[in-house]
Design a protein around this motif. Structure first.
Motif, PDB file in Angstrom:
ATOM      1  N   SER A 206      96.221  73.161  83.216  1.00 38.07           N
ATOM      2  CA  SER A 206      96.041  74.410  82.176  1.00 38.07           C
ATOM      3  C   SER A 206      97.107  75.393  82.022  1.00 38.07           C
ATOM      4  O   SER A 206      97.754  75.670  82.991  1.00 38.07           O
ATOM      5  CB  SER A 206      94.871  75.362  82.517  1.00 38.07           C
TER       6      SER A 206
ATOM      7  N   THR B 272      86.193  73.790  80.321  1.00 35.83           N
ATOM      8  CA  THR B 272      85.089  74.508  80.795  1.00 35.83           C
ATOM      9  C   THR B 272      85.304  76.303  80.600  1.00 35.83           C
ATOM     10  O   THR B 272      86.108  76.273  81.380  1.00 35.83           O
ATOM     11  CB  THR B 272      84.195  74.044  82.125  1.00 35.83           C
TER      12      THR B 272
ATOM     13  N   ASN C  14      96.197  78.888  83.140  1.00 36.52           N
ATOM     14  CA  ASN C  14      96.064  79.239  84.609  1.00 36.52           C
ATOM     15  C   ASN C  14      96.276  77.902  85.122  1.00 36.52           C
ATOM     16  O   ASN C  14      95.715  76.958  85.305  1.00 36.52           O
ATOM     17  CB  ASN C  14      94.369  79.733  84.958  1.00 36.52           C
TER      18      ASN C  14
ATOM     19  N   ALA D  96      87.587  82.892  78.690  1.00 39.27           N
ATOM     20  CA  ALA D  96      88.450  82.511  79.589  1.00 39.27           C
ATOM     21  C   ALA D  96      88.192  81.110  80.297  1.00 39.27           C
ATOM     22  O   ALA D  96      87.086  80.734  80.277  1.00 39.27           O
ATOM     23  CB  ALA D  96      88.454  83.419  81.072  1.00 39.27           C
ATOM     24  N   LEU D  97      88.939  80.544  80.343  1.00 42.46           N
ATOM     25  CA  LEU D  97      88.805  78.872  80.751  1.00 42.46           C
ATOM     26  C   LEU D  97      88.811  78.881  82.260  1.00 42.46           C
ATOM     27  O   LEU D  97      89.402  79.529  83.016  1.00 42.46           O
ATOM     28  CB  LEU D  97      90.261  78.123  80.422  1.00 42.46           C
ATOM     29  N   THR D  98      87.549  78.212  82.667  1.00 42.51           N
ATOM     30  CA  THR D  98      87.237  78.189  84.112  1.00 42.51           C
ATOM     31  C   THR D  98      87.515  76.893  84.782  1.00 42.51           C
ATOM     32  O   THR D  98      87.240  76.699  85.826  1.00 42.51           O
ATOM     33  CB  THR D  98      85.518  78.575  84.262  1.00 42.51           C
ATOM     34  N   GLY D  99      87.715  75.923  84.034  1.00 40.68           N
ATOM     35  CA  GLY D  99      87.795  74.509  84.164  1.00 40.68           C
ATOM     36  C   GLY D  99      88.272  73.590  83.431  1.00 40.68           C
ATOM     37  O   GLY D  99      88.346  73.659  82.181  1.00 40.68           O
TER      38      GLY D  99
ATOM     39  N   ALA E   5      86.527  77.871  75.098  1.00 41.16           N
ATOM     40  CA  ALA E   5      87.473  78.547  76.025  1.00 41.16           C
ATOM     41  C   ALA E   5      88.565  78.981  74.770  1.00 41.16           C
ATOM     42  O   ALA E   5      88.762  78.001  73.666  1.00 41.16           O
ATOM     43  CB  ALA E   5      88.055  77.756  76.952  1.00 41.16           C
TER      44      ALA E   5
ATOM     45  N   LEU F 270      94.269  75.569  87.500  1.00 40.88           N
ATOM     46  CA  LEU F 270      93.060  74.570  86.903  1.00 40.88           C
ATOM     47  C   LEU F 270      93.759  73.361  86.624  1.00 40.88           C
ATOM     48  O   LEU F 270      94.589  73.364  85.690  1.00 40.88           O
ATOM     49  CB  LEU F 270      92.670  75.494  85.741  1.00 40.88           C
TER      50      LEU F 270
END
Length: 163
Positions: A113, A66, A116, A33-36, A70, A119
């Motif tokens: 993103s 991040t 999400n 998963a992309l977190t940033g 990802a 983001l």
């Protein structure tokens, strides 16, 4: 006793061959998963005189992700003016990850993103037209003549007059 241990070992090895040892190797890796998402690299590459100053030319925007591994690194770009209004193609042209400022002014470039929409990152840009270049936008089916004592550099959509 040694025979029983040996038989148990053979049975365990046989079971592992047929049923696997917890993973068969056939499953796909779990998505990361992309977190940033950020524009830090773009900012650092284009900082001049304490701000992000762009000339009228094409730039490729590659966001930082991040974590870097990802699974989904898809993103969209948008540009607004200083008041938050979306700008049209006469001021700023966006084509995928490529941006081309076409007018002087202050703009906000935002990356979002695709995975999400929460983001995001943005950067304020100042666009300057240098004294050495003048852009002539050529419309499809345009007619007319241009003359100059300088040289003209061209691509498919614009001519740059270099004095």
């Amino acid at each position: 006793m040694k025979k029983m241990i040996k038989i148990a070992g053979i049975l365990a090895a046989t079971a592992m061959m047929f049923f696997g040892a917890g993973c068969s190797g056939d499953e796909e890796d779990d998505p990361v998963a992309l977190t940033g998402i950020s524009l830090e690299t773009f900012k650092s590459q284009n900082t001049k005189d304490g701000g992000i100053i762009l000339n009228v030319k094409e730039y490729t925007v590659v966001p930082d992700f991040t974590p870097s591994n990802a699974s989904n690194k898809k993103f969209t770009l948008s540009v607004t003016d200083g008041s938050g209004n979306e700008v049209d193609g006469n001021s700023f042209f966006i084509n995928g990850a490529k941006i081309t400022p076409k007018a002087e002014g202050t703009f906000v470039l935002k990356v979002t993103s695709s995975e999400n929409s929460d983001l995001t990152d943005s950067v304020t840009l100042t666009v300057e037209v240098s004294e050495e270049s003048v852009i002539l936008n050529i419309e499809e089916n345009a007619t007319g003549f241009a003359s100059t004592t300088g040289s003209i550099k061209t691509d498919d959509t614009q001519w740059f007059w270099l004095c």
